[in-house]
Design an enzyme around this catalytic site. Structure first.
Site, short mmCIF file in Angstrom:
data_model
loop_
_atom_site.label_atom_id
_atom_site.label_comp_id
_atom_site.label_asym_id
_atom_site.label_seq_id
_atom_site.Cartn_x
_atom_site.Cartn_y
_atom_site.Cartn_z
N ARG A 1 0.92 -1.21 0.15
CA ARG A 1 -0.06 0.27 -0.08
C ARG A 1 0.95 1.20 0.07
O ARG A 1 0.59 2.29 0.55
CB ARG A 1 -0.90 0.00 1.10
CG ARG A 1 -1.93 -1.08 1.23
CD ARG A 1 -3.33 -0.94 2.19
NE ARG A 1 -4.00 -2.16 2.01
CZ ARG A 1 -4.09 -3.00 2.60
NH1 ARG A 1 -3.19 -3.17 3.54
NH2 ARG A 1 -4.82 -4.06 2.66
N LYS B 1 2.53 11.54 -10.79
CA LYS B 1 1.66 10.76 -11.60
C LYS B 1 2.27 9.26 -11.83
O LYS B 1 3.60 9.36 -12.38
CB LYS B 1 1.38 11.36 -12.98
CG LYS B 1 0.20 12.44 -12.86
CD LYS B 1 -0.39 12.99 -14.13
CE LYS B 1 -1.13 13.76 -14.07
NZ LYS B 1 -1.69 14.48 -15.29
N GLU C 1 9.06 19.37 -24.28
CA GLU C 1 8.14 19.52 -22.83
C GLU C 1 8.85 20.77 -22.17
O GLU C 1 8.15 21.20 -21.38
CB GLU C 1 8.40 18.32 -21.98
CG GLU C 1 7.57 16.88 -22.45
CD GLU C 1 6.10 16.88 -22.19
OE1 GLU C 1 5.49 17.69 -21.93
OE2 GLU C 1 5.67 15.77 -22.83
N LYS D 1 7.03 23.46 -13.03
CA LYS D 1 6.02 22.18 -12.67
C LYS D 1 5.75 22.10 -11.32
O LYS D 1 4.66 21.64 -10.84
CB LYS D 1 6.64 20.77 -13.30
CG LYS D 1 5.68 19.69 -13.04
CD LYS D 1 5.67 18.53 -13.97
CE LYS D 1 4.68 17.50 -13.65
NZ LYS D 1 4.53 16.25 -14.48
N GLU E 1 -4.95 17.50 -9.97
CA GLU E 1 -5.34 17.96 -11.41
C GLU E 1 -7.01 18.48 -11.34
O GLU E 1 -7.68 17.77 -12.18
CB GLU E 1 -5.45 16.79 -12.59
CG GLU E 1 -5.06 17.40 -13.82
CD GLU E 1 -4.57 16.60 -15.02
OE1 GLU E 1 -3.50 16.17 -14.54
OE2 GLU E 1 -5.32 16.40 -16.07
N ARG F 1 -3.54 21.98 -12.77
CA ARG F 1 -2.52 21.06 -13.71
C ARG F 1 -2.89 20.38 -15.03
O ARG F 1 -2.00 20.29 -15.79
CB ARG F 1 -2.68 20.03 -12.52
CG ARG F 1 -1.55 18.95 -12.88
CD ARG F 1 -1.08 17.93 -11.85
NE ARG F 1 0.09 16.90 -12.22
CZ ARG F 1 0.52 16.18 -11.51
NH1 ARG F 1 0.43 16.01 -10.13
NH2 ARG F 1 1.50 15.36 -11.86
N ASN G 1 -1.11 19.78 -19.73
CA ASN G 1 -1.39 18.95 -20.93
C ASN G 1 -1.32 19.57 -22.14
O ASN G 1 -1.99 19.06 -23.27
CB ASN G 1 -2.83 18.06 -20.77
CG ASN G 1 -2.69 17.22 -19.52
OD1 ASN G 1 -1.71 16.55 -19.30
ND2 ASN G 1 -3.80 16.96 -18.61
N HIS H 1 -1.07 17.83 -25.40
CA HIS H 1 -1.32 16.17 -25.04
C HIS H 1 -2.49 15.80 -25.61
O HIS H 1 -2.48 14.37 -25.91
CB HIS H 1 -0.97 16.04 -23.72
CG HIS H 1 0.46 16.12 -23.30
ND1 HIS H 1 1.11 17.39 -23.38
CD2 HIS H 1 1.35 15.28 -22.90
CE1 HIS H 1 2.31 17.24 -23.10
NE2 HIS H 1 2.46 15.84 -22.50
N HIS I 1 -1.51 12.40 -27.73
CA HIS I 1 -1.97 11.22 -27.17
C HIS I 1 -2.76 10.31 -28.15
O HIS I 1 -2.72 9.05 -28.51
CB HIS I 1 -2.96 11.24 -25.88
CG HIS I 1 -2.14 11.59 -24.58
ND1 HIS I 1 -2.50 11.80 -23.63
CD2 HIS I 1 -0.84 11.19 -24.64
CE1 HIS I 1 -1.61 12.04 -22.62
NE2 HIS I 1 -0.54 11.72 -23.27
N HIS J 1 6.87 9.65 -27.80
CA HIS J 1 5.94 10.69 -26.94
C HIS J 1 6.29 12.31 -27.32
O HIS J 1 5.44 12.96 -27.76
CB HIS J 1 5.88 10.51 -25.81
CG HIS J 1 5.04 11.31 -24.83
ND1 HIS J 1 3.75 11.47 -24.99
CD2 HIS J 1 5.37 12.01 -23.84
CE1 HIS J 1 3.11 12.28 -24.08
NE2 HIS J 1 4.02 13.00 -23.62
#
Ligand code: GLY
Length: 374
Positions: free
Chosen positions: A126, A148, A190, A231, A241, A245, A249, A252, A256, A271
């Site tokens: 956990r 993330k 980025e 960031k 987010e 946040r 993206n 993105h 994606h 990417h």
């Protein structure tokens, strides 16, 4: 791995604050810095078959000298490792190595390793502590910071995962020297993104110093530190987010979709290359919607192209499919809410905003025009 002064960028999340240590030689201090986290007996280094042989032994020696036992888990390089099967394999290897709650998982690699090892650390017992040791430019300026973690589902990228902040990030910029030029450029997209989101002076800095960043001069450390600071600020204000946040993206939603169209085939598109096209598209879409001056959209594409980056759907090797297929791919994105497409658009360089209800017909017409070369 020697070098000048290291830069420390703090991530000031209440109760989970951590440092990002940036510069040439940042990994040389790994043993002492990880020991300083407290009560670490063992570190499990998760790496891939490209990075491990280059950098894992030095890290193991560092940790050993600090009295920390190590174990190494190596996965195949590439996006394919962000799978349910590999996640289970890594978790089982960590369990077999008897990693305990106070031990650490060290993600030594690029974005794939960081996301996979991070999700394993979030899930094992956990949650065990995670140290990110990013070895690609993309991971140093983006994915290693902010917590993330996750893997891909056959339904899409990063659809299964968890927020799990690292306890430490060690971004050794000397490692960027060993990257293929293509990977360096992809990470640079980025970097540029942070200027485009909310920092026009930083975009201007990129226009002036992009070449030096790519050549690995002191400007590289400066770019990584500026990106991480940007960031860190966003993540501190909006970790989960719920709002701001989402600006990270930028580009993105398009990126994606392109990655889905090429079936995540890195030979066709990595990417960061998809993000480069996505950034240029986000600005041209904003221009088409009457939000952004054309000269800003042109400037964004011109800088990315000058750095050798792709900026058009026609730059996708083998093609980017049809407007319908791209739109369908966008509809699979996590950023769809109540069936509506969310785009990050811009009123100009450094003036991005979240547009939550973009009519799909507008997006389709834009993609059709882009494909027609208009
Ligand atoms: N890479 C986007 C984020 O971390 O939110």
């Amino acid at each position: 791995m020697s070098g000048g002064a290291l830069r420390i960028v703090p991530v000031s999340l209440p109760g989970r604050a951590y440092d990002i240590v940036i510069g040439r030689g940042a990994l040389a201090g790994a043993g002492a810095r990880i020991a300083a986290l407290g009560s670490v007996r063992q570190a499990a280094i998760v790496t891939d078959a490209h990075v491990g042989p280059l950098h894992a032994a030095a890290l193991e020696a560092e940790l050993g000298a600090a009295g920390i036992r190590t174990t190494r888990v190596t996965v195949q390089a590439g996006e394919g490792s962000k799978s349910y099967a590999k996640f289970a394999e890594v978790c089982d290897a960590l369990i077999a190595a008897r990693i305990e709650r106070k031990d650490v998982v060290v993600a030594l690699g690029g974005g794939v390793v960081g996301d996979l090892a991070g999700f394993a650390a979030a899930s094992l017992l956990r949650g065990v502590r995670l140290v990110q040791a990013p070895t690609s430019l993309l991971a140093q300026v983006d994915s290693s910071v902010g917590g993330k973690t996750g893997i891909n589902s056959p339904h899409g990228k990063n659809l299964v995962g968890a927020f799990h902040q690292p306890s430490l990030v060690l971004a050794d910029t000397a490692l960027i020297d060993t990257l293929p030029a293509r990977e360096r450029k992809a990470g640079y997209a980025e970097v540029v993104k942070y200027g485009l989101i909310n920092d026009a002076p930083f975009f201007e800095w990129c226009e002036r110093h992009g070449g030096a960043v790519m050549a690995g001069g002191p400007e590289l450390d400066e770019a990584v530190a500026a990106s991480c600071a940007a960031k860190a600020g966003v993540v501190t204000r909006d970790e989960r987010e719920d709002g701001e946040r989402a600006l990270l993206n930028l580009g993105h939603t398009f990126a994606h979709a392109i990655e889905r169209i090429v079936a995540y085939d890195n030979a066709r598109m990595v990417h960061g290359e998809a993000v480069s096209i996505g950034l240029a598209l986000a600005f041209r879409f904003s221009q088409r919607l009457g939000l952004c001056p054309g000269q800003d959209a042109t400037r964004v594409s011109a800088h990315l192209a000058a750095m050798g980056m792709p900026t058009r759907l026609s730059d996708v090797p083998g093609g980017a499919g049809t407007p319908e297929a791209l739109l369908e791919a966008m509809a699979q994105d996590k950023k769809v809410a109540a069936g509506k497409l969310t785009f990050i658009l811009a009123r100009g360089i450094g003036q991005s905003f979240i547009a939550r209800d973009v009519p799909p017909d507008e997006a389709k017409a834009f993609l059709r025009a882009e494909m027609a070369g208009e």
